[in-house]
Design an enzyme around this catalytic site. Structure first.
Site, PDB file in Angstrom:
ATOM      1  N   CYS A  12       0.870  -1.181   0.000  1.00  0.00           N
ATOM      2  CA  CYS A  12       0.000   0.000   0.000  1.00  0.00           C
ATOM      3  C   CYS A  12       0.905   1.229   0.000  1.00  0.00           C
ATOM      4  CB  CYS A  12      -0.989  -0.023   1.162  1.00  0.00           C
ATOM      5  SG  CYS A  12      -0.245   0.058   2.806  1.00  0.00           S
ATOM      6  N   ARG A  18      -3.329  -0.496   5.541  1.00  0.00           N
ATOM      7  CA  ARG A  18      -3.961  -1.571   4.778  1.00  0.00           C
ATOM      8  C   ARG A  18      -3.079  -2.798   4.581  1.00  0.00           C
ATOM      9  NH1 ARG A  18      -5.187   2.179  -0.214  1.00  0.00           N
ATOM     10  NH2 ARG A  18      -3.246   3.032   0.615  1.00  0.00           N
ATOM     11  N   ASP A 122      -8.344   3.784   1.530  1.00  0.00           N
ATOM     12  CA  ASP A 122      -7.367   4.130   2.552  1.00  0.00           C
ATOM     13  C   ASP A 122      -8.109   4.632   3.795  1.00  0.00           C
ATOM     14  OD1 ASP A 122      -5.291   5.010   4.069  1.00  0.00           O
ATOM     15  OD2 ASP A 122      -4.290   6.091   2.440  1.00  0.00           O
TER      16      ASP A 122
HETATM   17  P1  4NP Z   1      -1.749   2.934   4.122  1.00  0.00           P
HETATM   18  O1  4NP Z   1      -2.334   4.305   4.701  1.00  0.00           O
HETATM   19  O2  4NP Z   1      -1.246   3.223   2.727  1.00  0.00           O
HETATM   20  O3  4NP Z   1      -2.928   2.018   4.110  1.00  0.00           O
HETATM   21  O4  4NP Z   1      -0.659   2.497   5.076  1.00  0.00           O
HETATM   22  C1  4NP Z   1      -1.581   5.475   4.765  1.00  0.00           C
HETATM   23  C2  4NP Z   1      -0.776   5.701   5.857  1.00  0.00           C
HETATM   24  C3  4NP Z   1      -0.015   6.863   5.943  1.00  0.00           C
HETATM   25  C4  4NP Z   1      -0.093   7.784   4.927  1.00  0.00           C
HETATM   26  C5  4NP Z   1      -0.898   7.560   3.826  1.00  0.00           C
HETATM   27  C6  4NP Z   1      -1.639   6.399   3.749  1.00  0.00           C
HETATM   28  N1  4NP Z   1       0.659   8.989   5.013  1.00  0.00           N
HETATM   29  O5  4NP Z   1       0.475   9.869   4.161  1.00  0.00           O
HETATM   30  O6  4NP Z   1       1.478   9.129   5.932  1.00  0.00           O
END
Ligand code: 4NP
Length: 147
Positions: A12, A18, A122
């Site tokens: 991800c 995720r 997300d």
């Molecule tokens: P992930 O969610 O891609 O599902 O781990 C996110 C976690 C952090 C960030 C973006 C998406 N971020 O911008 O820090």
């Protein structure tokens, strides 16, 4: 799925919400079935490298009997194509970002969207999204195990 496809990487953006859930859930199910699969996860972004999954992902997994607190975020890089048989991306941006790093057709063939016709939303900005995201990922993992 072919039985030889047993090293699977979940990808991800941050590798804290995720993909740690997909990693933990599929590893749990594969272990319960004695499949001998190795699952891991990575992020296309590097902001959270070395960190534990988001507390909300840890909590929702724990509420379903799965411990993901031992995971640590890593940044996706091209060397990981050599280590895994299959790379599942949570959304289309991750898919494009991973494919951009593919070095050849062998690498490209390993990359698939985790949901065949959609994206895992997300949940980072909405605490209430973690439970539905868990359930969505769990359903797909059941399909992956069945195949
Ligand atoms: P992930 O969610 O891609 O599902 O781990 C996110 C976690 C952090 C960030 C973006 C998406 N971020 O911008 O820090």
């Amino acid at each position: 799925m072919d039985m030889e496809k047993k090293k699977i990487l979940m990808v991800c953006l941050g590798n804290i919400c995720r993909s740690p859930l997909a990693h933990g859930i599929l590893q749990h199910m594969a272990d319960e079935c004695g499949l001998g699969w190795e699952i891991d996860s990575a992020g296309t972004g590097n902001w959270h490298v070395g960190q534990q999954p988001d507390k909300r992902s840890i909590r929702v997994a724990e509420s379903h009997g799965i411990d993901i607190s031992g995971q640590r975020a890593q940044h996706f890089n091209a060397a990981l194509f050599d280590e895994y048989d299959l790379i599942y991306t949570m959304d289309r941006n991750n898919y494009k970002d991973v494919l951009r790093l593919a070095r050849n057709e062998t690498d490209r063939k390993k990359v698939q969207l985790f949901l065949p016709d959609g994206e895992v939303p997300d949940p980072y900005w909405d605490d209430n999204e973690f439970e539905p995201v868990f359930l969505l990922i769990e359903e797909r993992c059941k399909d992956i195990i069945r195949k």
